[in-house]
Write a protein that holds these residues in place. Structure first.
Motif, mmCIF file in Angstrom:
data_model
loop_
_atom_site.group_PDB
_atom_site.id
_atom_site.type_symbol
_atom_site.label_atom_id
_atom_site.label_comp_id
_atom_site.label_asym_id
_atom_site.label_seq_id
_atom_site.Cartn_x
_atom_site.Cartn_y
_atom_site.Cartn_z
ATOM 1 N N PHE A 46 34.368 36.344 40.445
ATOM 2 C CA PHE A 46 33.944 35.493 39.332
ATOM 3 C C PHE A 46 34.169 34.025 39.674
ATOM 4 O O PHE A 46 35.203 33.662 40.251
ATOM 5 N N VAL A 47 33.208 33.189 39.285
ATOM 6 C CA VAL A 47 33.332 31.741 39.476
ATOM 7 C C VAL A 47 33.386 31.030 38.126
ATOM 8 O O VAL A 47 34.301 30.254 37.856
ATOM 9 N N ALA A 48 32.381 31.277 37.276
ATOM 10 C CA ALA A 48 32.307 30.570 35.998
ATOM 11 C C ALA A 48 31.366 31.314 35.070
ATOM 12 O O ALA A 48 30.492 32.062 35.523
ATOM 13 N N ALA A 49 31.533 31.095 33.762
ATOM 14 C CA ALA A 49 30.647 31.693 32.772
ATOM 15 C C ALA A 49 30.507 30.759 31.592
ATOM 16 O O ALA A 49 31.371 29.895 31.354
ATOM 17 N N ILE A 50 29.425 30.940 30.841
ATOM 18 C CA ILE A 50 29.131 30.078 29.701
ATOM 19 C C ILE A 50 28.475 30.910 28.608
ATOM 20 O O ILE A 50 27.651 31.783 28.887
ATOM 21 N N THR A 51 28.839 30.639 27.361
ATOM 22 C CA THR A 51 28.238 31.368 26.253
ATOM 23 C C THR A 51 26.808 30.887 26.012
ATOM 24 O O THR A 51 26.382 29.859 26.530
ATOM 25 N N TYR A 59 36.381 29.316 33.815
ATOM 26 C CA TYR A 59 36.324 29.111 35.253
ATOM 27 C C TYR A 59 37.419 29.896 35.959
ATOM 28 O O TYR A 59 38.510 30.096 35.419
ATOM 29 N N ALA A 60 37.137 30.282 37.171
ATOM 30 C CA ALA A 60 38.180 30.820 38.037
ATOM 31 C C ALA A 60 39.139 29.686 38.373
ATOM 32 O O ALA A 60 38.730 28.521 38.482
ATOM 33 N N ASP A 61 40.405 30.012 38.546
ATOM 34 C CA ASP A 61 41.403 28.980 38.851
ATOM 35 C C ASP A 61 41.049 28.215 40.123
ATOM 36 O O ASP A 61 41.331 27.026 40.234
ATOM 37 N N SER A 62 40.425 28.897 41.059
ATOM 38 C CA SER A 62 40.131 28.288 42.356
ATOM 39 C C SER A 62 39.080 27.182 42.283
ATOM 40 O O SER A 62 38.973 26.364 43.203
ATOM 41 N N VAL A 63 38.297 27.135 41.189
ATOM 42 C CA VAL A 63 37.245 26.127 41.079
ATOM 43 C C VAL A 63 37.447 25.192 39.897
ATOM 44 O O VAL A 63 36.697 24.215 39.744
ATOM 45 N N LYS A 64 38.448 25.465 39.079
ATOM 46 C CA LYS A 64 38.680 24.657 37.881
ATOM 47 C C LYS A 64 38.909 23.199 38.265
ATOM 48 O O LYS A 64 39.674 22.894 39.178
ATOM 49 N N LEU A 78 20.187 28.001 34.268
ATOM 50 C CA LEU A 78 21.631 27.887 34.374
ATOM 51 C C LEU A 78 21.953 27.017 35.584
ATOM 52 O O LEU A 78 21.243 27.068 36.604
ATOM 53 N N TYR A 79 23.030 26.237 35.484
ATOM 54 C CA TYR A 79 23.410 25.343 36.580
ATOM 55 C C TYR A 79 24.867 25.552 36.966
ATOM 56 O O TYR A 79 25.686 25.968 36.152
ATOM 57 N N LEU A 80 25.166 25.209 38.211
ATOM 58 C CA LEU A 80 26.551 25.133 38.665
ATOM 59 C C LEU A 80 26.673 23.867 39.501
ATOM 60 O O LEU A 80 26.115 23.779 40.598
ATOM 61 N N HIS A 81 27.378 22.879 38.942
ATOM 62 C CA HIS A 81 27.622 21.641 39.655
ATOM 63 C C HIS A 81 28.924 21.812 40.418
ATOM 64 O O HIS A 81 29.975 22.055 39.809
#
Length: 125
Positions: A46-51, A59-64, A78-81
């Motif tokens: 898991f990396v990130a999720a949004i409602t 967010y995963a701790d590793s990418v927060k 959907l985007y991931l910056h």
């Protein structure tokens, strides 16, 4: 449901990339969405999720603090910056959606039913 990722590539450590994921076949605005990644020889994580209305993100701790998930419901995208990229961020990145509409955030891949084909992100040191 079809999910199509784009935006991956090769970037130097400390650099930035923006991933996109376009949904077709369903009303994108009804779905919680997530990003996952899989490095060679490792489990998909898991990396990130949004409602569905961007009210909540996780967010995963590793990418927060370095990655930001967002969405544009008008564009069904959907985007991931990704900022301050590290070699450890190197992986194939996937967007995913559950079958259930209007659901709460999930971090487990077992809760996702639809997956894109993935886009490669490589961070050089």
């Amino acid at each position: 449901v079809q999910l199509m990722e784009s935006g991956g590539g090769l970037v130097q450590s400390g650099g930035s990339l923006k991933l996109s994921c376009k949904m077709s076949g369903r009303d994108f605005s009804q779905y919680m969405m997530g990003w996952f990644r899989q490095a060679p020889g490792k489990e998909r994580e898991f990396v990130a999720a949004i409602t569905y209305i961007s009210a909540l993100t996780k967010y995963a701790d590793s990418v927060k603090g370095r990655f930001t998930i967002s969405r544009d419901n008008r564009k069904s995208t959907l985007y991931l910056h990704m900022n301050s990229l590290k070699p450890s961020d190197t992986a194939v990145y996937y967007c995913a959606a559950p079958r259930q509409t209007y659901g709460s955030i999930h971090t487990s891949r077992q809760n996702y039913d639809y997956w894109g084909q993935g886009t490669q992100v490589t961070v050089s040191s």
